[in-house]
Design an enzyme around this catalytic site. Structure first.
Site, PDB file in Angstrom:
ATOM      1  N   GLY A 187       0.827  -1.199   0.000  1.00 28.31           N
ATOM      2  CA  GLY A 187       0.000   0.000   0.000  1.00 28.31           C
ATOM      3  C   GLY A 187       0.861   1.248   0.000  1.00 28.31           C
ATOM      4  O   GLY A 187       2.011   1.228  -0.435  1.00 28.31           O
ATOM      5  N   SER A 188       0.329   2.321   0.521  1.00 26.71           N
ATOM      6  CA  SER A 188       1.008   3.611   0.480  1.00 26.71           C
ATOM      7  C   SER A 188       2.029   3.729   1.607  1.00 26.71           C
ATOM      8  O   SER A 188       1.905   3.067   2.647  1.00 26.71           O
ATOM      9  CB  SER A 188      -0.012   4.742   0.617  1.00 26.71           C
ATOM     10  N   PRO A 189       3.045   4.585   1.434  1.00 31.06           N
ATOM     11  CA  PRO A 189       3.994   4.816   2.525  1.00 31.06           C
ATOM     12  C   PRO A 189       3.329   5.325   3.798  1.00 31.06           C
ATOM     13  O   PRO A 189       3.745   4.954   4.900  1.00 31.06           O
ATOM     14  CB  PRO A 189       4.949   5.865   1.930  1.00 31.06           C
ATOM     15  N   VAL A 191       0.287   4.664   5.037  1.00 32.52           N
ATOM     16  CA  VAL A 191      -0.320   3.553   5.772  1.00 32.52           C
ATOM     17  C   VAL A 191       0.757   2.560   6.191  1.00 32.52           C
ATOM     18  O   VAL A 191       0.640   1.911   7.243  1.00 32.52           O
ATOM     19  CB  VAL A 191      -1.407   2.872   4.920  1.00 32.52           C
ATOM     20  N   GLY A 192       1.820   2.447   5.418  1.00 33.71           N
ATOM     21  CA  GLY A 192       2.929   1.582   5.803  1.00 33.71           C
ATOM     22  C   GLY A 192       3.508   1.967   7.157  1.00 33.71           C
ATOM     23  O   GLY A 192       3.876   1.098   7.959  1.00 33.71           O
ATOM     24  N   GLU A 209       5.598  -3.356   1.097  1.00 32.03           N
ATOM     25  CA  GLU A 209       5.709  -3.032  -0.329  1.00 32.03           C
ATOM     26  C   GLU A 209       4.948  -1.729  -0.542  1.00 32.03           C
ATOM     27  O   GLU A 209       3.713  -1.725  -0.572  1.00 32.03           O
ATOM     28  CB  GLU A 209       5.109  -4.161  -1.178  1.00 32.03           C
ATOM     29  N   CYS A 243       2.031   0.703  -8.505  1.00 34.50           N
ATOM     30  CA  CYS A 243       3.017   1.272  -7.583  1.00 34.50           C
ATOM     31  C   CYS A 243       4.364   1.496  -8.243  1.00 34.50           C
ATOM     32  O   CYS A 243       5.140   2.345  -7.799  1.00 34.50           O
ATOM     33  CB  CYS A 243       3.164   0.396  -6.346  1.00 34.50           C
TER      34      CYS A 243
END
Length: 463
Positions: A187-189, A191-192, A209, A243
């Site tokens: 997902g997105s940085p 939310v990471g 990822e 991505c």
């Protein structure tokens, strides 16, 4: 639901360590592949509903990657699972050492919406290969695909090995509070960071990822036609919702006009003069993301950017044409944020080293793409930039190379997936050291003068 699924799987951790061996893992992977083939029509229908994805694109980007991962894993699994002997170091003469791959236990896979099928089941292949019990959380933003994954997994795999848990942010929050042994998040940085913070509370290991702004550099020796074809494919597949899609293109100023002409020709070749009616172009996932992209495009246009291709938009149909911009500036959202849609800024440059410095000053990208024929330039850029991967005269395809790790660095990710790297992500390589006839006893207390002299001798020998 989340807690019950976790408890059911966690209860089987000890049993799986001895009872979920090569034959059982192979059977599970084979059953999953069989179920995917049996549900092909449903997979294509679900992706058409969620993302307007063309059937051929669904086959190539959703079905083929998972089946290829399974086939590759089945071909190598026995060797990956094998206990490996390790040679002793000089200080450890008289011992025997080996590495024993073991499943981490109960793992969590949180999948994104942009490739909702392959990015849910691809990591599951690695989790099963490593012998884990897995909870899969599909994306709620791709509801048709999420519901299909529930049915497909239930038909293929026993509930004491895999559970699929549907839901939104609340469900993800509940899952992240549970003491999983490993979390695989795509997902997105932003939310990471939330996932990593949650994992820290239970000391779970993570594979992240993520994404970011993946740049393209056209060197002075680039083949412009080849670059245009690869960039158009890499950027506009899945309507740019990838991505590792090219985020923006740096082109030598003297070659800008020729590249734009080639790029427009490739867009027309792939999607026709009206991509809205093309059966090869996907749609934006939902109204919120459409509005984000449209606002980004409108801001760029009002700030002086020029649309040199595309620009047409239809909110009701979630359609945004393949769009190419020039004359953007660093203050615009298209320059600051990951675009994640079919909008491509093309940026003319005069100094290649200035471009490299600009890239290095930003967050580390998940991918960097270079188009160039001069080996010296290729090696220079390879050595002076940092990215999750580097594609030379190609885009996207490194994701499909199962003998290469796939992953990011820094803001673009942590850890790696695919092939043996996926197996290792979900495994603990346990060191086993066995004493046979070592001389360690000679160095144990009490520390007499003789032992002090022996310690000095050991230091000279091994230090």
């Amino acid at each position: 639901m989340s807690g019950a699924a976790f408890a059911r799987l966690a209860a089987g951790n000890a049993t799986r360590r001895t009872g979920f061996g090569y034959a059982e893992r192979r059977a599970a992977l084979t059953a999953l592949a069989k179920a995917i083939r049996a549900h092909e029509a449903e997979i294509m229908a679900a992706l058409a509903t969620d993302l307007g994805k063309p059937e051929t694109e669904t086959r190539l980007t959703e079905i083929v990657p998972v089946l290829a991962e399974i086939r590759h894993t089945l071909a190598h699994l026995r060797r990956w699972m094998k206990v490996r002997r390790v040679l002793p170091t000089l200080a450890m003469l008289g011992t025997r050492a080996r590495l024993r791959p073991e499943p981490k236990g109960t793992v969590l896979v949180i999948a994104p919406w942009n490739y909702p099928f392959s990015l849910a089941l691809g990591p599951l292949v690695s989790a099963l290969a490593a012998g884990n019990g897995a909870v899969v959380k599909p994306s709620e933003l791709a509801p048709a695909t999420s519901a299909l994954i529930v049915r497909l997994v239930a038909a293929a795999l026993p509930e004491d090995v895999v559970a699929v848990v549907e839901g939104g942010v609340e469900t993800s929050t509940e899952l992240l509070a549970l003491p999983f042994d490993h979390i695989f998040f795509t997902g997105s940085p932003a939310v990471g960071r939330v996932v990593m913070a949650a994992a820290a509370k239970t000391l779970a290991s993570v594979t992240l990822e993520l994404g970011g702004k993946s740049p393209v550099i056209l060197g002075p020796g680039a083949d412009l036609k080849r670059a245009a074809r690869m960039v158009a494919w890499g950027k506009f597949a899945n309507a740019g919702q990838t991505c590792i899609a090219p985020d923006h293109v740096f082109v030598p100023r003297a070659q800008e006009a020729a590249f734009l002409t080639a790029l427009r020709a490739e867009i027309a070749r792939m999607y026709g003069t009206d991509p809205r009616s093309s059966n090869s172009f996907a749609r934006i996932v939902n109204g919120r993301h459409f509005a984000r992209l449209k606002a980004m495009l409108d801001e760029a246009r009002s700030g002086g950017a020029e649309i040199v291709a595309g620009g047409e938009a239809d909110e009701a149909a979630r359609y945004l044409a393949p769009t190419v911009l020039t004359r953007t500036d660093e203050a615009m959202a298209v320059s600051r944020e990951e675009i994640f849609g079919p909008v491509l800024p093309v940026i003319a440059y005069d100094d290649l080293d200035a471009v490299l410095g600009q890239i290095e000053a930003g967050e580390k990208p998940l991918a960097l793409y270079l188009f160039e024929r001069d080996r010296a330039v290729i090696e220079h850029i390879s050595a002076t930039t940092t990215s999750g991967a580097l594609g030379v005269n190609i885009t996207l395809a490194h994701y499909l190379h199962l003998n290469l790790p796939f992953g990011g660095i820094g803001n673009s990710g942590l850890g790696a997936a695919h092939g043996i790297w996926g197996f290792r992500a979900f495994s603990h390589e346990k060191p086993v050291l066995e004493d046979r006839f070592s001389s360690l006893g000679l160095l144990m207390p009490p520390y007499t003068g003789a032992k002090a002299r022996l310690a000095k001798l050991v230091q000279r020998l091994v230090g």
